[in-house]
Design an enzyme around this catalytic site. Structure first.
Site: not given
Length: 796
Positions: A86, A191
């Site tokens: 990420s 997300h």
């Protein structure tokens, strides 16, 4: 080929980067200017509550990750691939020279501020289901409100969305077969489409940044393929709302020919988060698709929409969100897969051991942690196990009653009502009054489960505790005071499998300790609810072999059952030498109803022993134990198994017992030997040791020692054993070579497995997580082995 992995949010901790900042003063100064705060103070002083805020966490992780890479760049072979978790994808881009340090830090700072400003969201870890199963639950119960955000491995998926909706989904996921659901401590729906405002604002920031073509391929979280230079900027913008396909990214690299050993995690010292996902992805996902060896043409990524993904299916896999708060990633990334189903054999955690045992002891899984002596099995150990639905025993042996009472009350205050917990109840052959006092205390505190250990025969205190909890349930008898008896001999096991001796019942009746009704019920119930067959183990051990001992006691259990038809089946479990999935699998195959671990739990965060001891245990192998005389019972020839690597205790303890057997008094020991043990063992004169004993021990015991030189020698030598334990628990490095650390070879075997499992550092080992991880890997192992045998092929 090699690949470097960079961990994302969840890997942060106060103290990270301490070994890095002094080596890169210019970059640290530039970071301070960009962030407007001191990077060193943020990382080293925290506080943790500040460091875990997304707007601080993300730039701190980027800066420290970049410095960690620079510190190791010249010492490691140049990697063939880079992959970041990420937010750490920016570290990978920095390592690939697609971004310079300042550009990367400015982008991550803006990213963290924008994502941290979004509130009202939540995330939860879901284990035990694959991507399609998760998508099906979301389509039926959470469409538009909750999305799949990350897949660490094929069966570790994190969902994200509106917080209330996330919380409500727990029941639906459990109904679908998930065996682990944990709401994470985050405030944003990372997300997912709920990050669209942050994504759009970040697009404007990214428009002014300079991206270069990566000099080393970087795997995109969005596509699970190498970044294309022309799409790099847009990919990093889309990453904020797109699910992160971590498992697919790992499988892509495995398909290129990399093996588990070809992955290096680049992170600050003491942090290991993402490497373990490689082995788990390989084991959970099955054979790698060879078609992946030819990279597919790049396409623009599918974007989340408020309506969700087509047909409710996942747009790829994902990992634990890089924006999760402290411990959120760790809780999932090193957590077990929980009841992963093996399609070929149907093995899962639920199918291991006895579900009847689980029902009788109110536990989720038949996995127990033993009551390590001197409170090493601490309140923290028991609470952590209880909160995971597992049974752990407080290590009451060697503790005084006030300390035991305080620990039990702490446990009761920290766990939910009805959560499982127990207390170790150790035998006191020469001081039966101590057993009686402990039984009184535990009954007064409402402790309903004990672990009876080191008993060679059933005692009145045990019988009284047992009988006081027996009740009629129709025609049946039930025990509210449950005893799990640890035994290593069939003759001792038989005493616990049968009702108590009539002589003890008569004595208790005569003294008013039992009522006639209680005694009558006791005549129809076994002394124990469960027998734990203890093979060669740490501490006191008879060095029995589980392959012979467990089957013998299982047959004995069935024979004795005819004597107590009104009571249910006595469960038989196994302990000793269990530190790997292979060892646990052997116990299940032989018919154990439950397993209990001991040594491996001493080297966990929650164990109440010193960091120095944990460091020693972490580095040991299976051959690094030895047998030494027991400090309590060496006159009887009793021995304990202890750590020997880097320690003189086994040899010195054996030397003292040899002197005890050769001489009748301390004065008979020659001056040279006496001087040696005073200087090296005790660090003081033997006379001074006896004076200390005289001040501490009861008067009659001291008087006996003054009359009997042999007894005086025994008390003085026993002081060394007590000191050796005390020094170890306190981590007194001045006495490190004299540490007495009771453990078995299971710890060494566990350490070898832990290297593959990403748990090399004991600071990453939590007692409940390693237990569930062992159970899960055992189920997976059994599934693969039986599938291979059925197919007539070798184990893959």
């Amino acid at each position: 080929m090699r690949a470097f992995l960079f961990p994302g949010q969840g890997a942060q901790r106060v103290g990270m980067g301490a070994e890095l900042f002094g080596a890169f003063p210019d970059l640290v100064a530039r970071a301070d200017d960009i962030l407007g705060v001191s990077l060193v103070q943020l990382c080293l002083e925290g506080p943790a509550e500040r460091l875990m805020q997304t707007r601080f966490t993300q730039p701190a992780l980027f800066a420290v990750g970049a410095l960690a890479y620079l510190s190791r760049r010249d010492a490691l072979p140049r990697p063939d691939y880079l992959m970041g978790h990420s937010v750490a994808e920016y570290v990978a881009l920095f390592a690939a020279e697609a971004l310079d340090f300042e550009t990367g830090l400015r982008l991550v700072k803006a990213r963290g501020e924008l994502m941290g400003a979004v509130h009202g969201g939540g995330m939860a870890a879901v284990l035990g289901l694959d991507a399609d199963q998760v998508a099906d639950v979301l389509a039926r119960h959470g469409a538009g409100d909750v999305y799949a955000a990350n897949v660490n491995t094929p069966r570790q998926i994190v969902i994200s969305g509106k917080r209330d909706a996330v919380v409500r989904l727990e029941a639906a996921f459990h109904d679908a077969g998930a065996t682990f659901f944990k709401v994470l401590d985050v405030s944003g729906a990372f997300h997912t489409p709920f990050m669209t405002p942050a994504r759009d604002a970040f697009r404007e920031v990214a428009a002014n940044a300079t991206f270069s073509a990566p000099r080393i391929p970087v795997i995109s979280n969005v596509t699970a393929r190498p970044h294309e230079a022309g799409l790099l900027r847009e990919r990093m913008v889309e990453q904020i709302t797109a699910p992160v396909r971590w498992a697919d990214s790992i499988r892509y690299l495995l398909a290129q020919g990399l093996t588990v050993g070809d992955f290096d995690e680049i992170a600050p010292k003491g942090v290991s988060v993402v490497k373990a996902m490689v082995a788990r992805t390989l084991s959970e996902g099955g054979p790698v698709d060879v078609a992946l060896r030819e990279p597919a043409p790049q396409k623009a990524p599918d974007k989340h929409s408020p309506e969700g993904t087509p047909n409710g299916k996942l747009n790829g896999h994902a990992h634990v969100n890089g924006s999760a708060a402290t411990n959120s990633a760790t809780a999932v990334e090193i957590a077990p897969r929980e009841a992963t189903r093996n399609g070929a054999s149907g093995f899962s955690m639920e199918r291991l051991g006895s579900r009847a045992f689980c029902a009788d002891f109110d536990v989720r899984y038949p996995y127990l942690s033993g009551g390590m002596y001197q409170g090493i099995a601490s309140a923290d150990v028991v609470v952590r196990m209880a909160n995971a639905g597992l049974l752990g025993f407080l290590g009451a042996g060697g503790l005084r009653l006030p300390a035991i009472e305080a620990a039990v009350r702490e446990i009761q205050a920290r766990i939910p009502a009805g959560a499982p917990y127990g207390v170790n109840f150790i035998a006191h052959t020469h001081a039966p009054e101590r057993e009686e006092e402990l039984a009184d205390l535990l009954m007064s505190l409402g402790v309903t489960t004990i672990e009876a250990s080191a008993f060679m025969q059933v005692t009145p205190a045990l019988v009284r505790y047992r009988a006081k909890g027996l009740v009629k349930d129709g025609s049946r008898i039930r025990g509210r005071h449950r005893i799990i008896a640890k035994v290593s001999r069939p003759d001792v096991a038989e005493q616990f499998l049968l009702p108590p001796p009539e002589t003890i019942l008569v004595k208790l009746l005569a003294g008013g300790a039992l009522t006639p009704d209680e005694a009558e019920l006791a005549r129809h119930a076994p002394v124990a609810d469960s027998i734990c067959v203890e093979a060669d183990s740490g501490g006191h051990t008879d060095q029995r072999m589980p392959l012979t001992l467990l089957p013998a006691i299982l047959m004995l259990r069935d024979t004795c059952a005819a004597r107590t038809p009104r009571f249910g089946r006595v469960h038989v479990g196994a302990a000793g030498g269990i530190g790997t999935p292979e060892a646990a699998a052997a116990m299940w195959v032989m018919g154990a109803d439950f397993i209990l671990t001991g040594s491996i739990n001493q080297c966990t965060v929650e164990a109440a022993t010193s960091d120095a001891v944990k460091d020693l245990l972490q580095s040991m192998n299976v051959h690094d134990t030895d047998y030494a005389p027991s400090g309590e019972l060496f006159e009887l020839g009793s021995r304990v198994q202890v750590l020997k690597k880097g320690i003189f205790f086994p040899a010195r303890a054996t030397k003292l017992v040899g002197l005890y057997r050769q001489h009748d008094a301390l004065d008979e020991i020659d001056a040279k030997t006496r001087g040696l043990i005073e200087e090296r063992y005790f660090k003081r004169s033997l006379a001074a040791v006896f004076e200390e004993i005289s001040a501490r021990y009861p008067g009659p015991e001291v008087d006996r020692a003054r009359r009997s030189p042999k007894h005086r020698m025994a008390l003085v030598f026993k002081a060394y054993f007590r000191d050796a334990t005390r020094w170890a628990l306190a981590g007194d490095l001045a006495h490190k070579v004299d540490f007495q650390v009771q453990c078995g070879p299971a710890q060494g075997a566990f350490n070898q497995w832990a290297k593959v499992a990403g748990l090399s550092d004991w600071r990453d080992r939590h007692i409940d997580e390693i237990g569930l991880r062992l159970m899960d890997e055992t189920a997976n192992l059994l599934g693969r082995r039986f599938s291979a045998m059925q197919a007539g092929s070798a184990l893959p």
